[in-house]
Motif scaffolding. Structure first.
Motif: not given
Length: 407
Positions: A93-94, A134, A136-137, A193-194
């Motif tokens: 995710v990160t 890819n 998320a953050r 989206g990031t």
């Protein structure tokens, strides 16, 4: 020795810069504590939980990996353009990307400072690597930079093009800032989206008397003349970006934190990053509150504890979030007088400098040996139930009695 009387210690330090990583600090302290945990006269077993920490500066990738993230290796341009092996951390995710292991001071060939010619390009290349996963953050850890290029190198790696008055391409360096005449600003669809997060407690603007060249330039080798040239160059960078249509450039340059990492903070804000408190963000990211919960004692620390620590650096954040537990700090040197310990709040500060007349700041073996010695002292105090009274009561007599035995 019974489970009922066993004690759990959470060892959660930052790095000792120039000497040991946070993981090495934690391991050395744990070794010392474990060496006495089951010894004669001990009324309790001691279990050590290790949580190496970071505050958004160098060591952030290592801390994330120690907490369960996966390390991903990549080859990037070092601060002088020579390829270096870097790494990012990712948990699905990160992603955590770090200036220090991509274009930091520690990567300069032979340690020769390059205040005008060092570049942040490698950091941008590591960001591209992170984007390929890819996430998320992306957490942008900005400490330890070798450059003062306003993030020009980073932006170049991400597709921005800087040209001089003759239309010639400019590499991203501090020296070239003053030569910028035009900028082609490339949209970066991969960022859609990031979330970009700058985890930092630096509050300096990009330029001016409190800006990146004036405050941080000297430690990167900048002379008085270099500082003036870099300051003018950063002003030219901002003006060129404004002409290129980034109308918020001047506003962002004045924003607290824009001066982080030689102005990389400014470039990150230009891409839409927002800044959060580095210490608290990494405590959350590494799940400090959950790891702390079953523990009786918390040990934290960093290379130096001083007035800056009081302003919210990692040991202060750890102490503040440790609740009604004993909190000890271990440091290379302490410039904080005893009467100020409660301001953090800490029960006790152990400084390596109090155990040796030698300089341990660049000596990993000596630092580790001293940390093991301090760990034994702490372990004896805890194991004999001569521990500090819980967090906020500040009983000074607690671990003091074991100190004399080692002096």
């Amino acid at each position: 020795m019974t489970a009922a009387t066993a004690k759990t210690v959470l060892i959660a330090p930052d790095k000792f810069k120039g000497s040991l990583t946070a993981a090495e600090v934690a391991e050395a302290l744990a070794d010392g504590i474990r060496s006495v945990a089951g010894g004669p006269g001990m009324s309790a077993g001691i279990r050590c939980e290790l949580l190496p920490l970071a505050d958004g500066g160098d060591g952030s990738v290592d801390a994330a990996v120690a907490a369960g993230f996966t390390r991903r290796s990549c080859t990037v341009s070092g601060p002088t353009g020579r390829p270096v092996q870097a790494s990012i951390a990712f948990d699905g995710v990160t992603a955590v990307v770090e200036v220090a292991n991509t274009c930091g001071l520690g990567l300069l060939p032979h340690g020769i400072l390059e205040p005008l010619d060092a570049s942040s390009r490698g950091f941008g290349e590591a960001i591209l690597m992170a984007l390929s996963l890819n996430p998320a953050r992306i957490v942008l850890a900005l400490g330890g930079s070798a450059s003062t290029d306003g993030g020009m190198g980073m932006l170049t790696a991400l597709g921005f093009t800087f040209r001089d008055s003759h239309g010639l391409f400019l590499a991203g360096t501090g020296r070239n800032l003053r030569e910028i005449s035009s900028v082609d600003v490339r949209p970066i669809p991969e960022l859609a989206g990031t979330e970009l997060i700058v985890a930092s407690d630096v509050s300096n603007p990009l330029a001016g008397p409190d800006g990146a060249p004036a405050v941080f330039g000297p430690q990167k080798g900048a002379t008085v003349a270099d500082i003036a040239a870099l300051d003018r160059g950063l002003g030219n960078l901002v003006a060129a970006l404004a002409r290129a249509g980034t109308g918020t450039a001047a506003e962002l340059a004045a924003h607290p934190g824009a001066g982080s990492a030689g102005g990389i903070g400014f470039a990150c804000m230009l891409l839409g990053a927002h800044q959060v408190s580095g210490a608290d963000f990494f405590l959350d990211l590494l799940d400090f509150d959950t790891r702390r919960e079953p523990c009786d004692v918390v040990i934290t620390g960093e290379g130096s504890i001083d007035e800056q620590t009081l302003a919210g650096k990692l040991p202060a954040a750890v102490a503040r979030r440790s609740g009604n537990r004993a909190v000890l700090a271990v440091t290379g040197r302490s410039l904080l007088p005893r009467e100020r310990w409660a301001d953090l709040p800490l029960d006790r500060v152990y400084a390596l400098a109090d155990y040796t007349e030698l300089d341990s700041s660049r000596d990993p073996e000596l630092s580790a040996a001293l940390l093991r010695r301090i760990g034994r002292e702490i372990g004896q105090g805890i194991g004999q139930d001569i521990e500090p009274s819980g967090g906020r009561h500040r009983a000074e007599s607690t671990v003091e009695s074991t100190s004399a035995a080692l002096r």
